[in-house]
Enzyme design. Sequence first.
Site, PDB file in Angstrom:
ATOM      1  CB  SER A 108      -2.950  12.422  13.876  1.00 26.92           C
ATOM      2  OG  SER A 108      -2.407  13.646  14.439  1.00 26.92           O
TER       3      SER A 108
ATOM      4  CD  GLU B  92      -4.017   3.120  18.567  1.00 26.10           C
ATOM      5  OE1 GLU B  92      -3.455   3.283  17.552  1.00 26.10           O
ATOM      6  OE2 GLU B  92      -5.221   3.269  18.616  1.00 26.10           O
TER       7      GLU B  92
ATOM      8  CB  CYS C 274      -5.560   2.509  14.434  1.00 26.94           C
ATOM      9  SG  CYS C 274      -6.035   3.804  15.256  1.00 26.94           S
TER      10      CYS C 274
END
Length: 478
Positions: free
Chosen positions: A227, A246, A284
Amino acid sequence: MVEPIWIAGKPEHGAAELPVLSPYDGREVGRTTYATPEQVDRAVQAAADVAATFAGTPAATRAAALDHVSRRIAERAEEFAALITAENGKPLVWSRGEVGRAVSTFRWAAEEARRFSGELQRLDTDAAAAGRMAVVRRFPKGPVLGISPFNFPLNLVAHKVAPAIAVGAPIVLKPAPATPLSALLLGEILAETDLPAGAYSVVPVPNEDAPGLVADPRLPVVSFTGSGPVGASIRRAVPDKHVTLELGGNAAAVVCADWSSDADLDWAAQRIALFGNYQAGQSCIAVQRVIVASGLLDRFTPRLVAAVEALKTGDPGADGVQVGPVINAAAADRIEQWVAEAVAGGARVLAGGTRDGSTIAPTVLTDVPADAKVSCEEVFGPVLVLGPADSDGDAFEQVNDSAYGLQAGVFTHSLQTAFHAHRVLQVGGVIVGDVPSFRADQMPYGGLKGSGVGREGLRSAMDDYTDPKVMVLTGIDL
């Protein structure tokens, strides 16, 4: 059976047990233990102790270990896929795909390990440097702390572990507490190799204990996937470390005005529907925002709704199921609340909008306020936000009107539009003719803005884990 953890390549058990529950029905699907502080300390110290030796390991040794892991994952593919589905809740079709990608990730790492040779530079391009040549090689920064998320419990672990082994950097891996079993099974396969003790450890620890690992000076590299707020806190906490992050996004798919035939619209609708809801949207780069040329919206909308409603939702262990549960009830609560807030603000539900336990029905919303969480935050659930664009330029501005910038999909036949999108979109990757959810594991992968820093993809991660060193040779007859 209580699955062992891996401390410096050896199986051990911790103290507190960690039950692993199915996101679909809450049953226990496995059990392991949390590593004790003493075990964590031994894992980190073993990584520090072996760092110099491992950095000097022949490429053949590292490549052979990576090849072995790739081959053994392939041999145990169904076992891995069933385990991913059990602990993560993703349908078997996606778990099998994740296993196949992990096979490729380790194979690519083996290939990259064999060619990670550096480069030569002639320096006599300047008359003052006649007879000089530079040898530029990369060497590990030191041991790596890899922190992996729940949504890809095998392949995102692979993207931490494989490049570290490829460059000869020891790695201490902290898997997500919700999904540690796939990483521990990978640890079992790693134990079959000839890697030196301390080259890897798999240490499940509670998330609240992670800051201590992050701060440990014996781990100069931190590679985190998860997150945004946690990633930002890591970056603030260790400004002197090399940190790669990431952090996700709210990926957009743009249907340009030239993508106008019935076949074009059918393809885009099918792809957007599937990849807005694969992994229950917990990727994502799952499609979240759908931006369609206004002249095509009336033709495209019913196609998208029909494709979403045709997706099979249910038990992730059942054949044919495409959409399973989100990771837990808390995640489902949040997604349900965000959809309700959008509707209260004027959004209309075109499909879905319902919930059964931890399973959110694939949902399509339109007329969504720009400031609604489902539009400007990362939903991480099976929710699509559909809206029009007056032009391709307007669509690209909408893509960029985001705190995130991971990947975008652009459905166009125009080479000019594709190159323009590549230049102006504030994202780490532009996928032309398809959804933003495409990823090849060898390509650079990462984002801009709130989507993180650094890049995954085998060679890119290997560069992130290493520093270049220059050696200049003098008096060479060039």
